[in-house]
Design an enzyme around this catalytic site. Structure first.
Site, PDB file in Angstrom:
ATOM      1  N   GLU A  82       0.820  -1.454  -0.262  1.00  0.00           N
ATOM      2  CA  GLU A  82       0.168  -0.308  -0.469  1.00  0.00           C
ATOM      3  C   GLU A  82       0.900   1.354  -0.181  1.00  0.00           C
ATOM      4  O   GLU A  82       0.534   2.484   0.751  1.00  0.00           O
ATOM      5  CB  GLU A  82      -0.936  -0.065   0.934  1.00  0.00           C
ATOM      6  CG  GLU A  82      -2.301  -0.631   1.694  1.00  0.00           C
ATOM      7  CD  GLU A  82      -2.965  -1.126   0.122  1.00  0.00           C
ATOM      8  OE1 GLU A  82      -3.340  -0.037  -0.277  1.00  0.00           O
ATOM      9  OE2 GLU A  82      -3.900  -1.569   0.152  1.00  0.00           O
TER      10      GLU A  82
HETATM   11  C1  LIG Z   1       2.700  -9.393   0.139  1.00  0.00           C
HETATM   12  C2  LIG Z   1       2.750  -8.028  -0.517  1.00  0.00           C
HETATM   13  C3  LIG Z   1       1.499  -8.301  -1.040  1.00  0.00           C
HETATM   14  C4  LIG Z   1       0.894  -6.844  -1.582  1.00  0.00           C
HETATM   15  N1  LIG Z   1      -0.142  -6.519  -2.251  1.00  0.00           N
HETATM   16  C5  LIG Z   1      -0.296  -6.136  -3.397  1.00  0.00           C
HETATM   17  C6  LIG Z   1      -1.271  -5.914  -3.607  1.00  0.00           C
HETATM   18  O1  LIG Z   1      -2.924  -6.871  -3.268  1.00  0.00           O
HETATM   19  N2  LIG Z   1      -2.262  -5.654  -4.928  1.00  0.00           N
HETATM   20  C7  LIG Z   1      -0.999  -4.838  -5.808  1.00  0.00           C
HETATM   21  O2  LIG Z   1      -1.361  -4.184  -6.117  1.00  0.00           O
HETATM   22  N3  LIG Z   1       0.372  -4.776  -4.829  1.00  0.00           N
HETATM   23  C8  LIG Z   1       0.314  -5.709  -3.594  1.00  0.00           C
HETATM   24  N4  LIG Z   1       1.792  -5.455  -3.517  1.00  0.00           N
HETATM   25  C9  LIG Z   1       2.432  -4.466  -4.065  1.00  0.00           C
HETATM   26  C10 LIG Z   1       3.505  -3.485  -3.218  1.00  0.00           C
HETATM   27  O3  LIG Z   1       2.172  -2.977  -3.040  1.00  0.00           O
HETATM   28  C11 LIG Z   1       4.512  -3.239  -3.718  1.00  0.00           C
HETATM   29  O4  LIG Z   1       5.412  -4.516  -3.539  1.00  0.00           O
HETATM   30  C12 LIG Z   1       5.306  -1.823  -2.920  1.00  0.00           C
HETATM   31  O5  LIG Z   1       4.006  -0.751  -3.571  1.00  0.00           O
HETATM   32  C13 LIG Z   1       6.609  -0.967  -3.602  1.00  0.00           C
HETATM   33  O6  LIG Z   1       6.696  -1.869  -4.919  1.00  0.00           O
HETATM   34  P1  LIG Z   1       8.194  -2.537  -5.399  1.00  0.00           P
HETATM   35  O7  LIG Z   1       7.695  -4.111  -4.801  1.00  0.00           O
HETATM   36  O8  LIG Z   1       7.914  -2.450  -6.728  1.00  0.00           O
HETATM   37  O9  LIG Z   1       9.183  -1.373  -4.492  1.00  0.00           O
HETATM   38  P2  LIG Z   1       9.629  -0.197  -5.517  1.00  0.00           P
HETATM   39  O10 LIG Z   1       8.755   0.317  -5.766  1.00  0.00           O
HETATM   40  O11 LIG Z   1      10.754  -1.020  -6.520  1.00  0.00           O
HETATM   41  O12 LIG Z   1      10.460   0.321  -4.227  1.00  0.00           O
HETATM   42  C14 LIG Z   1      12.049  -0.671  -3.873  1.00  0.00           C
HETATM   43  C15 LIG Z   1      12.994   0.505  -2.442  1.00  0.00           C
HETATM   44  O13 LIG Z   1      12.398   1.695  -3.828  1.00  0.00           O
HETATM   45  C16 LIG Z   1      12.268   2.697  -3.051  1.00  0.00           C
HETATM   46  N5  LIG Z   1      11.698   4.120  -3.906  1.00  0.00           N
HETATM   47  C17 LIG Z   1      10.434   3.795  -4.675  1.00  0.00           C
HETATM   48  N6  LIG Z   1      10.263   4.973  -5.682  1.00  0.00           N
HETATM   49  C18 LIG Z   1      10.608   6.138  -4.729  1.00  0.00           C
HETATM   50  C19 LIG Z   1      10.411   7.432  -5.059  1.00  0.00           C
HETATM   51  N7  LIG Z   1       9.896   7.931  -5.715  1.00  0.00           N
HETATM   52  N8  LIG Z   1      10.759   7.904  -4.178  1.00  0.00           N
HETATM   53  C20 LIG Z   1      12.028   7.601  -2.780  1.00  0.00           C
HETATM   54  N9  LIG Z   1      11.832   6.243  -2.970  1.00  0.00           N
HETATM   55  C21 LIG Z   1      11.455   5.354  -3.855  1.00  0.00           C
HETATM   56  C22 LIG Z   1      10.402   2.800  -1.989  1.00  0.00           C
HETATM   57  O14 LIG Z   1      10.511   3.141  -1.146  1.00  0.00           O
HETATM   58  C23 LIG Z   1      11.228   1.146  -1.414  1.00  0.00           C
HETATM   59  O15 LIG Z   1      12.394   1.138  -0.423  1.00  0.00           O
HETATM   60  C24 LIG Z   1       2.024  -6.154  -2.914  1.00  0.00           C
HETATM   61  C25 LIG Z   1       3.259  -6.503  -1.825  1.00  0.00           C
HETATM   62  C26 LIG Z   1       3.563  -7.802  -1.029  1.00  0.00           C
HETATM   63  C27 LIG Z   1       4.863  -8.205  -1.017  1.00  0.00           C
END
Ligand SMILES: Cc1cc2nc3c(=O)[nH]c(=O)nc-3n(C[C@H](O)[C@H](O)[C@H](O)COP(=O)(O)OP(=O)(O)OC[C@H]3O[C@@H](n4cnc5c(N)ncnc54)[C@H](O)[C@@H]3O)c2cc1C
Length: 588
Positions: free
Chosen positions: A427
């Site tokens: 989220e």
């Molecule tokens: C168990 C689990 C359940 C989930 N459930 C759902 C679901 O039901 N529906 C759904 O759609 N998604 C779901 N997700 C996905 C989740 O919302 C994402 O993992 C999350 O939004 C982060 O995206 P990412 O993993 O691609 O990380 P990334 O976006 O790659 O981020 C990696 C790091 O970089 C930082 N970062 C990225 N961009 C920026 C920025 N612009 N400025 C500063 N810092 C930044 C982040 O804070 C983080 O520390 C789930 C994930 C997990 C692991």
């Protein structure tokens, strides 16, 4: 392993004394939320959480959700708990009576949600996401879609999911590739979504996916995204699930915690979908469910910490070292008091935010509505970011109270630590919440909403000063508020010079704001408890404990805010100084 007991007494205190429950109950549409009714509801929900849902927590962790022949299978105990949740009418609690909802305030829904989350976080995600999906459909979908889907989602007969994330699109949704093609009045949705919570399961006979996708030919970026309702099974003429809608469950993730919650990769293969809201305004519709969902995930930080606290408290009374139960040792007291005081502070801030959500939605007074909407906007990233970050520390402290017994799985302390870990990630990560707070919620209005909140918080200072028992906390709270004012001013004065400055300090500002807001609610709690004791309240144990717990927070937790303030004033120069090569310079 300890049994879970929902903290109903403190929940009622946070609702009634700290979150204006009587004002919320007086809002149009909430006539049913009388004090007796609310108390009875919390007692009923506590029974479900304690006796039905909590015993499934370890089973979910050890057995987990499994993919069998393309379909997700969850433990039998999960299904039976879900059945009882549905039969009790709990899924309908906070929804529109027009679709058979019970029309109870969000604030009451929040307390019930907290109990279910603490009982079994992985299981609770299924109803929680369904509620978010219902809210988005209720707010933006056509009458026909609402009539076809809402009654069965509100009754709990069908569940809902939220499909944003793709392999290349996590925090950055502008690069979503899933696309939609118009076929007559409908759309065909094609693409892959990852990490979809409860994306498939065998607890209900249909699953309603809300999917962000780009209609072919729509603009690039977030402005070209639309929201679609895509059922797992299409409905027949009678409104019942019939043909499979080609939503394939590709795989289920193996992960650190919440093993009972199936986290799915879903393949949409020209699946039939129906537009929710306007074309290319999908993100706006998604955001309709976001404030609630974000507050609910923030609440998960409170819930999982409460579960860890009860486990640690049980162990501290049970384990003898040095000839006495370890709860007698001051350092164990430090850990337990930290858990107890920060949990109560986080609960009070989360409930307070929920009370503003109710007022923002239901108040007939335009000025109240506007003020409450601004408070929800401001408090949402704080509740989400601060509570979930704090839960990382508190669930770890819970393990420390156990010593070695916490590091092995038998006591259950380790499960809470593992389960809590996801809450700062999904989220929207803490980093994204912090940017939202600093950018959209403070810089955009020149700090107006935050300044108004600081003013509101300052009203407790004379109340503390007027009470001999509490005056000592007035000094530290006054300093903490002045520091927060200073950090906001620093941000407003410095963020314009360099685009990285806000990003560099935003995490510290979020944590500082959360800790201070918690201090404010604990100070108010102490003032009220002191008044109740003076007027001869019956529950003296609870009230006395509240006063000391609030003082402990002021002495031991509030000073952490000052460290964040100092860090903010040093800006982001060192953070951004190294070249990317220099990060690896020590390894050459
Ligand atoms: C168990 C689990 C359940 C989930 N459930 C759902 C679901 O039901 N529906 C759904 O759609 N998604 C779901 N997700 C996905 C989740 O919302 C994402 O993992 C999350 O939004 C982060 O995206 P990412 O993993 O691609 O990380 P990334 O976006 O790659 O981020 C990696 C790091 O970089 C930082 N970062 C990225 N961009 C920026 C920025 N612009 N400025 C500063 N810092 C930044 C982040 O804070 C983080 O520390 C789930 C994930 C997990 C692991």
């Amino acid at each position: 392993m300890s049994e879970f007991r929902a903290p109903v007494r403190d929940m009622l205190f946070a609702m009634n004394e700290l979150s204006d429950m009587s004002e919320v109950a007086a809002l149009p549409g909430y006539e049913e939320a009388t004090p007796d009714m609310v108390e009875a509801m919390l007692e009923g929900a506590a029974q479900l959480a304690n006796d039905v849902v909590a015993p499934t927590n370890v089973i979910g962790d050890t057995v987990g959700a499994k993919l069998v022949a393309g379909h997700v299978v969850v433990p039998e105990e999960f299904k039976s708990a879900y059945q009882q949740y549905v039969e009790g009418g709990w899924s309908a609690l906070s929804f529109d009576p027009e679709y058979d909802g019970m029309g109870q305030p969000m604030l009451v829904g929040m307390a019930v949600e907290e109990m279910l989350q603490a009982a079994n976080l992985a299981w609770s995600l299924c109803p929680m996401l369904t509620q978010g999906a219902i809210h988005a459909i209720e707010s933006y979908a056509s009458k026909e879609l609402c009539s076809a889907y809402l009654p069965k989602m509100i009754s709990g007969e069908w569940t809902g999911t939220m499909n944003l994330t793709e392999p290349q699109a996590g925090s950055d949704l502008s690069v979503i590739r899933t696309y939609a093609e118009r076929v007559d009045e409908r759309f065909r949705i094609t693409g892959q979504k990852i990490f979809i919570t409860w994306g498939d399961h065998d607890m209900t006979d249909n699953i309603i996916h809300l999917v962000l996708a780009r209609i072919k030919g729509a603009p690039e970026g977030v402005k070209g995204l639309s929201l679609f309702l895509v059922p797992k099974f299409k409905l027949d003429a009678g409104g019942n699930p019939a043909d499979f809608n080609d939503v394939e469950t590709v795989s289920v993730e193996h992960k650190l915690g919440i093993h009972g919650s199936p986290t799915c990769v879903l393949g949409f293969q020209a699946s039939e979908g129906y537009l929710v809201g306007e074309e290319n305004k999908g993100l706006i519709s998604m955001f309709a469910m976001m404030n609630r969902a974000l507050l609910n995930v923030g609440l998960e930080g409170v819930s999982i910490s409460e579960r860890a606290y009860q486990q640690a408290l049980f162990h501290a009374n049970d384990r003898i070292q040095g000839g006495v139960p370890i709860i007698q040792h001051p350092d164990v007291r430090r850990m337990l008091m930290r858990m107890k005081s920060e949990i109560e502070a986080m609960r009070a801030v989360a409930y307070y935010a929920a009370s503003h959500l109710d007022k923002a939605e239901k108040s007939a007074d335009a000025a109240v509505k506007q003020h409450s909407a601004a408070m929800v906007e401001l408090l949402t990233p704080i509740v989400k970011g601060w509570s979930t970050e704090t839960s990382q520390e508190l669930t770890s402290v819970g393990i420390q109270v156990h010593g070695g017994a916490g590091y092995v799985e038998e006591t259950g302390a380790a499960q809470h630590f593992r389960d809590a870990r996801i809450t700062t990630i999904y989220e929207g990560t803490t980093g994204i919440q912090a940017l939202d707070l600093a950018g959209r919620k403070i810089l955009r209005d020149g700090g107006a909403a935050m300044t108004a909140f600081i003013e509101e918080m300052s009203a407790v200072i004379p109340q503390l000063e007027a009470n001999a028992e509490l005056a000592v906390s007035a000094i530290s709270f006054k300093e903490a508020l002045a520091d927060l004012r200073g950090s906001v001013t620093w941000l407003l004065e410095n963020a314009g010079d360099d685009r990285d400055t806000a990003g560099a300090v935003s995490y510290h500002l979020l944590m500082q704001a959360g800790i201070v807001a918690g201090g404010w609610q604990m100070a108010r709690a102490a003032v009220i408890a002191s008044e109740r004791l003076a007027s001869g309240a019956a529950d003296t144990d609870f009230m006395q404990a509240k006063i000391f717990t609030a003082r402990f927070y002021a002495e031991q937790s509030l000073p952490r805010a000052a460290a964040h303030a100092v860090t903010i004033r040093s800006g982001g120069e060192t953070m951004m100084a190294l070249s990317t090569e220099q990060f690896a310079a020590a390894q050459q």
